[in-house]
Every structure is written in C-alpha cells, then in structure tokens.
Design an enzyme around this catalytic site. Structure first.
Site, PDB file in Angstrom:
ATOM      1  N   SER A 132       0.841  -1.207   0.000  1.00  0.00           N
ATOM      2  CA  SER A 132       0.000   0.000   0.000  1.00  0.00           C
ATOM      3  C   SER A 132       0.869   1.248   0.000  1.00  0.00           C
ATOM      4  O   SER A 132       1.744   1.406   0.855  1.00  0.00           O
ATOM      5  CB  SER A 132      -0.876   0.038   1.259  1.00  0.00           C
ATOM      6  N   HIS A 183      -3.306   1.109  -4.660  1.00  0.00           N
ATOM      7  CA  HIS A 183      -2.926  -0.059  -5.472  1.00  0.00           C
ATOM      8  C   HIS A 183      -3.422   0.203  -6.890  1.00  0.00           C
ATOM      9  O   HIS A 183      -4.592  -0.023  -7.210  1.00  0.00           O
ATOM     10  CB  HIS A 183      -3.539  -1.344  -4.888  1.00  0.00           C
ATOM     11  N   HIS A 211      -6.129  -8.479  -2.130  1.00  0.00           N
ATOM     12  CA  HIS A 211      -6.288  -8.803  -0.709  1.00  0.00           C
ATOM     13  C   HIS A 211      -7.522  -9.671  -0.499  1.00  0.00           C
ATOM     14  O   HIS A 211      -8.523  -9.523  -1.194  1.00  0.00           O
ATOM     15  CB  HIS A 211      -6.448  -7.529   0.126  1.00  0.00           C
ATOM     16  N   TYR A 231      -9.604  -9.381   1.850  1.00  0.00           N
ATOM     17  CA  TYR A 231     -10.774  -8.591   2.260  1.00  0.00           C
ATOM     18  C   TYR A 231     -11.497  -7.960   1.069  1.00  0.00           C
ATOM     19  O   TYR A 231     -12.629  -7.497   1.200  1.00  0.00           O
ATOM     20  CB  TYR A 231     -10.398  -7.512   3.286  1.00  0.00           C
ATOM     21  N   GLU A 232     -10.845  -7.935  -0.105  1.00  0.00           N
ATOM     22  CA  GLU A 232     -11.532  -7.413  -1.294  1.00  0.00           C
ATOM     23  C   GLU A 232     -12.576  -8.409  -1.796  1.00  0.00           C
ATOM     24  O   GLU A 232     -13.358  -8.097  -2.685  1.00  0.00           O
ATOM     25  CB  GLU A 232     -10.516  -7.134  -2.403  1.00  0.00           C
ATOM     26  N   ALA A 242       2.638  -2.520   3.821  1.00  0.00           N
ATOM     27  CA  ALA A 242       2.477  -1.538   4.894  1.00  0.00           C
ATOM     28  C   ALA A 242       1.909  -2.308   6.083  1.00  0.00           C
ATOM     29  O   ALA A 242       1.018  -3.139   5.910  1.00  0.00           O
ATOM     30  CB  ALA A 242       1.498  -0.459   4.450  1.00  0.00           C
ATOM     31  N   MET A 275      -2.307  -7.193   6.239  1.00  0.00           N
ATOM     32  CA  MET A 275      -3.426  -7.916   5.616  1.00  0.00           C
ATOM     33  C   MET A 275      -2.994  -8.561   4.302  1.00  0.00           C
ATOM     34  O   MET A 275      -3.808  -8.718   3.384  1.00  0.00           O
ATOM     35  CB  MET A 275      -4.589  -6.946   5.356  1.00  0.00           C
ATOM     36  N   SER A 276      -1.733  -8.921   4.187  1.00  0.00           N
ATOM     37  CA  SER A 276      -1.290  -9.469   2.893  1.00  0.00           C
ATOM     38  C   SER A 276      -0.052 -10.337   3.062  1.00  0.00           C
ATOM     39  O   SER A 276       0.233 -10.829   4.146  1.00  0.00           O
ATOM     40  CB  SER A 276      -0.965  -8.302   1.941  1.00  0.00           C
ATOM     41  N   ASN A 279       2.211   2.622  11.096  1.00  0.00           N
ATOM     42  CA  ASN A 279       1.503   3.078  12.310  1.00  0.00           C
ATOM     43  C   ASN A 279       1.937   2.203  13.465  1.00  0.00           C
ATOM     44  O   ASN A 279       2.338   1.056  13.272  1.00  0.00           O
ATOM     45  CB  ASN A 279      -0.022   2.994  12.107  1.00  0.00           C
ATOM     46  N   HIS A 285      -6.250   4.297   7.010  1.00  0.00           N
ATOM     47  CA  HIS A 285      -5.571   4.071   5.725  1.00  0.00           C
ATOM     48  C   HIS A 285      -4.905   5.346   5.197  1.00  0.00           C
ATOM     49  O   HIS A 285      -3.885   5.273   4.497  1.00  0.00           O
ATOM     50  CB  HIS A 285      -6.571   3.496   4.711  1.00  0.00           C
TER      51      HIS A 285
HETATM   52  O1  LIG Z   1      -1.131  -4.249   0.589  1.00  0.00           O
HETATM   53  P1  LIG Z   1      -0.628  -3.959   1.961  1.00  0.00           P
HETATM   54  O2  LIG Z   1      -0.520  -5.160   2.804  1.00  0.00           O
HETATM   55  O3  LIG Z   1       0.668  -3.189   1.904  1.00  0.00           O
HETATM   56  O4  LIG Z   1      -1.709  -2.985   2.600  1.00  0.00           O
HETATM   57  C1  LIG Z   1      -1.976  -2.797   3.970  1.00  0.00           C
HETATM   58  C2  LIG Z   1      -3.083  -3.727   4.395  1.00  0.00           C
HETATM   59  C3  LIG Z   1      -4.307  -3.007   3.873  1.00  0.00           C
HETATM   60  O5  LIG Z   1      -4.488  -3.287   2.529  1.00  0.00           O
HETATM   61  C4  LIG Z   1      -3.971  -1.571   4.037  1.00  0.00           C
HETATM   62  C5  LIG Z   1      -4.549  -1.039   5.309  1.00  0.00           C
HETATM   63  O6  LIG Z   1      -4.228   0.302   5.505  1.00  0.00           O
HETATM   64  O7  LIG Z   1      -2.535  -1.504   4.120  1.00  0.00           O
HETATM   65  N1  LIG Z   2      -3.942  -5.397   9.895  1.00  0.00           N
HETATM   66  C1  LIG Z   2      -3.288  -4.247   9.777  1.00  0.00           C
HETATM   67  N2  LIG Z   2      -2.866  -3.861   8.578  1.00  0.00           N
HETATM   68  C2  LIG Z   2      -2.212  -2.702   8.498  1.00  0.00           C
HETATM   69  N3  LIG Z   2      -1.672  -2.108   7.432  1.00  0.00           N
HETATM   70  C3  LIG Z   2      -1.108  -0.963   7.850  1.00  0.00           C
HETATM   71  N4  LIG Z   2      -1.279  -0.815   9.168  1.00  0.00           N
HETATM   72  C4  LIG Z   2      -1.963  -1.900   9.595  1.00  0.00           C
HETATM   73  C5  LIG Z   2      -2.431  -2.323  10.875  1.00  0.00           C
HETATM   74  O1  LIG Z   2      -2.254  -1.665  11.894  1.00  0.00           O
HETATM   75  N5  LIG Z   2      -3.095  -3.503  10.904  1.00  0.00           N
END
Ligand SMILES: O=P(O)(O)O[C@@H]1C[C@H](O)[C@@H](CO)O1
Ligand SMILES: Nc1nc2[nH]cnc2c(=O)[nH]1
Length: 370
Positions: free
Chosen positions: A114, A145, A167, A169-170, A197, A300-301, A324, A340
């Site tokens: 991200s 993305h 992802h 969740y999509e 991220a 989340m990935s 964060n 986000h």
């Molecule tokens: O695709 P990534 O894993 O870098 O993105 C993270 C997970 C979520 O898609 C998003 C949440 O802010 O960032």
């Molecule tokens: N699950 C999760 N995904 C993230 N992507 C960026 N920050 C976070 C977070 O705090 N939790």
C-alpha cells in the site's frame, strides 16, 4: 469467468469490471448474483463455460432452471477448491501474454505494498500492462494499489512489479490473491520481493521503520484457509511444502548491510509478520494476543504470496514498512487508531528509502549472477 459479481441493488448483478468471463446467453455469470462476501463460482458442464481455463468443466450447470434447495438467490453454490480456480494452463496463458507482450523473461518479481507503488515507477524501459487488459486477471479495488503490472529493468536486472496487489478482504480467495506469484514463476521469476504496509506491534518499532521479514504467523492458515487448498498440481510444487527458512537469509543479511550503507540501520529491524483477514484493523485484545505470539508487525497481505512463492521454489525477500504504531493498551485517544490515510501518507514519505533498499538489493543479486 473470474471476476466476482456485485449486487447492484435491483436483484440483478454486474461483474466488477473484469470481463474475463463467458457472457453468452446461457451462462452469464455462474456466480451467485448477490453472493458478494467471497468469490465462489458455481459450475457448468458446457465447454464454453470452463471458468478460467476449464476449472469448472465437468460440474453441474447451475443456471436458474437448475437451482435447487440450498441455493442462494436461485443459484446453487458449489464451492470450488482454491487451487482449481487457476489451473496451470491458465497461468501459462497469462505468463505468455506478459512475456510475449514485453519481450522479456523477468528474473525478479516485486509486489508493491500500500502506497509503495513508486517501487515500480523506478523501473527502466517499462512495459505497462493494466490489470484489466491482462486475460483472467483480477482488478485492484484498494486505494494505493494502481492495478498495473510493470515489466522492465532495474539496476541491470529484468524485473516485473505488481503496482497493486489483491487482498482477501476485497473478496478474492487466497489462491486468487496470490495467483500472480505463479504467473511470475512461469514468466521466469526466481526471486520474489514482497513489500507491505503494516502496523508495528513491537514497541521498539517507530513509524517509518522497515522490518525485514524473517518469519510469519499465518492467522488465516490457523483458521484453515490456504492458497494451496484443493488438489495439488506438482508442476507448481509439492503437496506438503515446508516453510521453515522461507525468508532467504542471505538476502536479509545483504539488506541489513545495505541499511547500514544508507545510514538507516537504526530504522531497520528483523521480525515476524502476521496477516489477518481485514479490512478492519485490530482490537487491543487481538494486538496483545499477537504480541504474545511473537508477532512484531501486522498487516493484511504477503503471507499467502510467500506460501505460493515457496511452494514453487522461489527465493523470497519481504519487508514491512511500519506505517503506524499499534496500541496495546486501552486509550480514548483517537490518534492511536490506525487509518488508511495515515498508512498511505507514511508510505509516501518513506518511498525513497524503500526504493533505494530494493534497488540496491536487486543490484547485488544482479551482480552476483552476472
Ligand atoms: O497491501 P498492503 O498489505 O501493503 O496494505 C496494507 C493492508 C491493507 O491493505 C492496508 C490497510 O491500511 O494496508
Ligand atoms: N492489519 C493491519 N494492517 C495494516 N496495514 C497498515 N497498518 C496496519 C495495521 O495496523 N493492521
């Protein structure tokens, strides 16, 4: 047809903009119209209706006439094992499309996290493939993305980069999220660079730090979900792949050295990542539990991509940009809640360092193999 269907509120359905499928009158969907939670194609025995590359052939046609009890909105739901969603031949077709279209067989594959799409912007002589123009490819639906595949050279090495990942969740099953890793493999890729991220759970981590992944905790796997679920095709890899040493130690060590040379060693850590399903961020109790399990960063990935890459014997390098800090104590402070926008803003701020780390590591790989 691989694009999931989105209910449009009037009882009919439209695809998510991905026109990979068969819309020929008798077979205009083969997905339940309002079944939006998770892609779950139903089946058809007609030849024209083989899903991506024949995965559905030989099963029961479930057009409206065939609907029985157990149906949803008049269409029967028959789960497809994840591994059947993208048979070898379909992956091969996509890979051919990319190698022929670019005239290249890339050696290194990059997945941009991200806000980290700039990792693909530094590729030289880029050949760009919009996801929607690649046969049988899903579309990106998340901000940050872009949804394009960039093929070219970086530091002398041939590379392909996903500017936009998929992802869970999509609404995409894990096998679909990580399908591009198999495409990379059949394009000739030997090294996967996966970036993400993530929220920092380790209290030593600061926003903007980089955590080199040396292991993961697969929470979706704990829940019985895997991109490898279903019949195994040995042309990709073994039925029961081992995952110890998934993250290449030489590459981690090289990245640490590069971090020192860049003068950012205090911002580089080595740690354990965990992927949760999302899209919600975590509760305090979940974060405490993850910390107790030895997790340093949560996202989340990546995990299912790494599993898919190791299954087909790719060398893996992965890092998390800590966007964060995750609170592990209860507080009313709003600014401790992940969001986000912050994730994207931090990624933008740190893109230069991330690009430099990736470029330098690719340079080393290239020089070592020259
Ligand atoms: O695709 P990534 O894993 O870098 O993105 C993270 C997970 C979520 O898609 C998003 C949440 O802010 O960032
Ligand atoms: N699950 C999760 N995904 C993230 N992507 C960026 N920050 C976070 C977070 O705090 N939790």
């Amino acid at each position: 047809m691989t694009g999931y269907k989105v209910a449009n509120g009037n009882g009919t359905a439209k695809t998510n903009g991905n026109s990979n499928g068969h819309s020929n009158g008798h077979c205009n969907g083969h997905k339940s119209a309002d079944y939006t939670a998770q892609e779950n194609p139903t089946m058809c025995s007609r030849d024209c209706c083989s899903g991506p590359g024949g995965s559905n052939r030989g099963n029961t046609c479930t057009d409206k006439k065939g609907a029985k009890a157990g149906s949803l909105n008049g269409e029967k739901i028959i789960p497809t094992p994840q591994s059947l969603l993208y048979p070898y031949e379909v992956i091969e077709e996509i890979a051919d499309f990319i190698t022929k279209g670019s005239g290249m067989r890339p050696k290194i594959g990059i997945i941009c996290g991200s806000g980290l799409g700039s990792l693909a912007d530094i590729i030289q002589d880029p050949k760009i493939f919009e996801y929607e123009k690649i046969p049988n490819f899903p579309v990106s639906t998340v901000e940050g993305h872009a949804g394009r595949l960039v093929v070219g050279t970086l530091e002398g090495a041939t590379v392909m980069a996903m500017q936009g990942r998929f992802h869970f969740y999509e609404g995409y099953p894990l096998a679909k999220c990580s399908m591009p890793v198999r495409v990379m493999k059949l394009c000739g890729v030997e090294y996967l660079f996966a970036t993400n991220a993530a929220g920092g759970i380790n209290p030593r981590f600061a926003v903007g730090d980089i955590m080199l992944m040396h292991d993961h905790v697969n929470m979706l796997g704990f829940a019985g979900n895997s991109p490898l679920q279903g019949p195994n095709d040995p042309r990709f890899g073994p039925r029961f792949p081992a995952l110890v040493n998934s993250y290449n130690k030489d590459l981690i060590n090289k990245a640490i050295e590069i971090g020192k040379a860049m003068g950012i060693e205090s911002n580089i850590h080595v740690g354990v990542y965990s992927c949760l399903g999302g899209p919600n961020y975590e509760t305090i109790a979940e974060l405490k539990a993850l910390r107790m399990m030895g997790v340093d960063a949560v996202g989340m990935s990546t995990v299912h991509e790494v599993i898919t890459a190791r299954h087909c014997d790719m060398k893996v390098f992965a890092f998390s940009l800590i966007t964060n800090k995750c609170a592990t104590e209860y507080s009313d402070k709003k600014d401790e809640e992940a969001n986000h926008e912050e994730v994207m803003a931090v990624a933008k701020n740190r893109q230069k360092a991330c690009c430099e780390l990736v470029s330098r590591l690719i340079r080393e790989i290239h020089l070592a193999s020259a």
